[in-house]
Design a protein around this motif. Sequence first.
Motif, short mmCIF file in Angstrom:
data_model
loop_
_atom_site.label_atom_id
_atom_site.label_comp_id
_atom_site.label_asym_id
_atom_site.label_seq_id
_atom_site.Cartn_x
_atom_site.Cartn_y
_atom_site.Cartn_z
N GLY A 12 48.42 76.99 -14.88
CA GLY A 12 47.47 76.75 -15.96
C GLY A 12 46.36 77.77 -16.03
N ASN A 13 46.30 78.69 -15.08
CA ASN A 13 45.32 79.80 -15.13
C ASN A 13 45.97 80.92 -15.92
N SER A 14 45.63 80.93 -17.23
CA SER A 14 46.39 81.78 -18.16
C SER A 14 45.67 83.07 -18.48
N ARG A 63 45.19 95.25 -13.62
CA ARG A 63 43.74 95.14 -13.80
C ARG A 63 43.46 93.81 -14.46
N ILE A 64 42.40 93.13 -14.04
CA ILE A 64 42.07 91.83 -14.59
C ILE A 64 40.69 91.85 -15.21
N PHE A 65 40.56 91.28 -16.41
CA PHE A 65 39.27 91.13 -17.09
C PHE A 65 39.06 89.64 -17.36
N ASN A 66 37.86 89.16 -17.03
CA ASN A 66 37.54 87.75 -17.26
C ASN A 66 37.25 87.48 -18.73
N LYS A 67 37.10 86.20 -19.06
CA LYS A 67 36.86 85.76 -20.45
C LYS A 67 35.60 86.40 -21.03
N GLU A 71 35.14 92.86 -15.47
CA GLU A 71 36.39 93.17 -14.77
C GLU A 71 36.33 92.64 -13.34
N GLY A 72 37.35 91.86 -12.97
CA GLY A 72 37.48 91.39 -11.58
C GLY A 72 38.29 92.42 -10.80
N LYS A 73 38.36 92.25 -9.47
CA LYS A 73 39.09 93.24 -8.68
C LYS A 73 40.52 92.81 -8.38
N THR A 74 40.75 91.49 -8.38
CA THR A 74 42.10 91.02 -8.13
C THR A 74 42.25 89.60 -8.66
N CYS A 75 43.48 89.09 -8.65
CA CYS A 75 43.74 87.79 -9.27
C CYS A 75 45.07 87.25 -8.72
N GLY A 76 44.99 86.16 -7.96
CA GLY A 76 46.21 85.67 -7.31
C GLY A 76 47.24 85.14 -8.30
N ASN A 77 46.80 84.29 -9.22
CA ASN A 77 47.75 83.78 -10.22
C ASN A 77 48.26 84.93 -11.08
N GLY A 78 47.37 85.87 -11.35
CA GLY A 78 47.78 87.03 -12.15
C GLY A 78 48.83 87.88 -11.44
N VAL A 197 29.80 85.45 -8.05
CA VAL A 197 30.74 84.83 -7.09
C VAL A 197 31.60 83.78 -7.79
N ASN A 198 32.81 83.63 -7.33
CA ASN A 198 33.68 82.52 -7.76
C ASN A 198 33.32 81.31 -6.90
N VAL A 199 33.19 80.15 -7.49
CA VAL A 199 32.65 78.97 -6.80
C VAL A 199 33.73 77.90 -6.65
N GLU A 216 35.03 79.84 -12.07
CA GLU A 216 35.29 81.25 -11.86
C GLU A 216 34.19 82.16 -12.39
N ARG A 217 33.87 83.18 -11.62
CA ARG A 217 32.98 84.24 -12.11
C ARG A 217 33.58 84.79 -13.41
N GLY A 218 32.79 84.75 -14.45
CA GLY A 218 33.21 85.38 -15.70
C GLY A 218 34.13 84.58 -16.59
N GLN A 223 42.02 76.10 -14.57
CA GLN A 223 42.96 75.13 -14.01
C GLN A 223 43.36 75.49 -12.58
N ALA A 224 43.19 76.76 -12.26
CA ALA A 224 43.64 77.20 -10.92
C ALA A 224 43.06 78.57 -10.63
N CYS A 225 43.00 78.91 -9.36
CA CYS A 225 42.51 80.25 -8.95
C CYS A 225 43.24 80.60 -7.66
N GLY A 226 44.12 81.58 -7.74
CA GLY A 226 44.95 81.90 -6.56
C GLY A 226 44.14 82.47 -5.41
N THR A 227 43.27 83.43 -5.72
CA THR A 227 42.44 84.00 -4.65
C THR A 227 41.48 82.94 -4.12
N GLY A 228 41.06 82.03 -5.02
CA GLY A 228 40.18 80.94 -4.59
C GLY A 228 40.88 79.99 -3.64
N1 LIG Z 1 41.91 83.45 -11.49
C1 LIG Z 1 42.01 84.49 -10.50
C2 LIG Z 1 40.71 84.93 -9.92
C3 LIG Z 1 39.94 85.68 -10.90
C4 LIG Z 1 38.73 86.19 -10.23
C5 LIG Z 1 37.70 86.60 -11.24
N2 LIG Z 1 37.11 85.44 -11.87
C6 LIG Z 1 36.63 87.41 -10.56
O1 LIG Z 1 36.74 87.59 -9.33
O2 LIG Z 1 35.74 87.87 -11.25
C7 LIG Z 1 42.95 84.13 -9.38
O3 LIG Z 1 43.94 83.43 -9.65
O4 LIG Z 1 42.74 84.59 -8.25
#
Ligand SMILES: N[C@H](CCC[C@H](N)C(=O)O)C(=O)O
Length: 284
Positions: A12-14, A63-67, A71-78, A197-199, A216-218, A223-228
């Motif tokens: 659900g983290n789209s 590369r990942i960009f938040n809403k 720009e984030g540095k990484t993304c687990g679900n991504g 920070v992601n919380v 999530e930061r940004g 619904q989910a955060c893989g790195t989180g």
């Molecule tokens: N949803 C992502 C994390 C995005 C992180 C981003 N919000 C940031 O670090 O700025 C995940 O699945 O890991």
Amino acid sequence: MKIPFTKMHGLGNSYIYINMFEEHIEEEKLSKLAIDVANKDTGIGSDGLILIEPSKEAAVGMRIFNKDGSEGKTCGNGLRCVAKFAYENNLVKEKTFLIETKAGNVTAEVHGTHQLIDEVTVDMGEPSLNRKAIPMIGEDTSQIISENFEVSHHPLELTAVSMGNPHAVFFVENIEEAPLHDLGPIITHDHRFPEGVNVEFVEVVNETELHFRVWERGSGITQACGTGACAAVVAAVLNRYAAKDQVVTVHLSGGDLAIRWATDNHVWMKGKAQTTIEGTFLWS
Ligand SMILES: N[C@H](CCC[C@H](N)C(=O)O)C(=O)O
């Protein structure tokens, strides 16, 4: 501008995915494009934008960009969705390959066939635990494990973990009562985290199960955060709620991830990756 896209999600983290092997978009336009595609009313609707691009040092780059366009540095679900897309679209030939991110290269292994990859395993690399690596302000280089962290007169206990992106993990008795809506937007911009920070709020069910919610930061609540989820398991081990080298099931709003912090210090994540829309974004 007509931009072909694929909408994919991990639990659900789209994100809206653009194949930059075939498209060219100017660097200075990417932040606005992320805001525009993510908009549920005037755009497509997602937690942000992810670019799948050529890489000199890996099979593909992400590369990942938040809403909010940051720009984030990484993304687990991504990463799981990028791996699925790369294999299904023949950008890679092998089922195990490197993906380059701004937080470093990671190894992904896809499970399934060229027609359908439904699950992906990613070696998310090693967590960073000292203050400077998160980053947090303050000189000492000690780890932040259940450190007093008062915010808006709420006495919380912070465990801070970087998975290449910063995570503030707070353990609570009952996840349903976690102050995510109230404190998430405050903590994410707290001055003690100079890059934001992601919380995450986490309830320990037992040593192999966690309940998890994230601001999530940004992007706000997702619904989910893989790195989180990886950060939550590392924090659980550091606080002796879980053990190293054991698979921990993290129950997120959108589903479950299997996470293991191995004895070689690498964090492994396994979970689903799904495609929902293929289309063309008419961007002005
Ligand atoms: N949803 C992502 C994390 C995005 C992180 C981003 N919000 C940031 O670090 O700025 C995940 O699945 O890991």
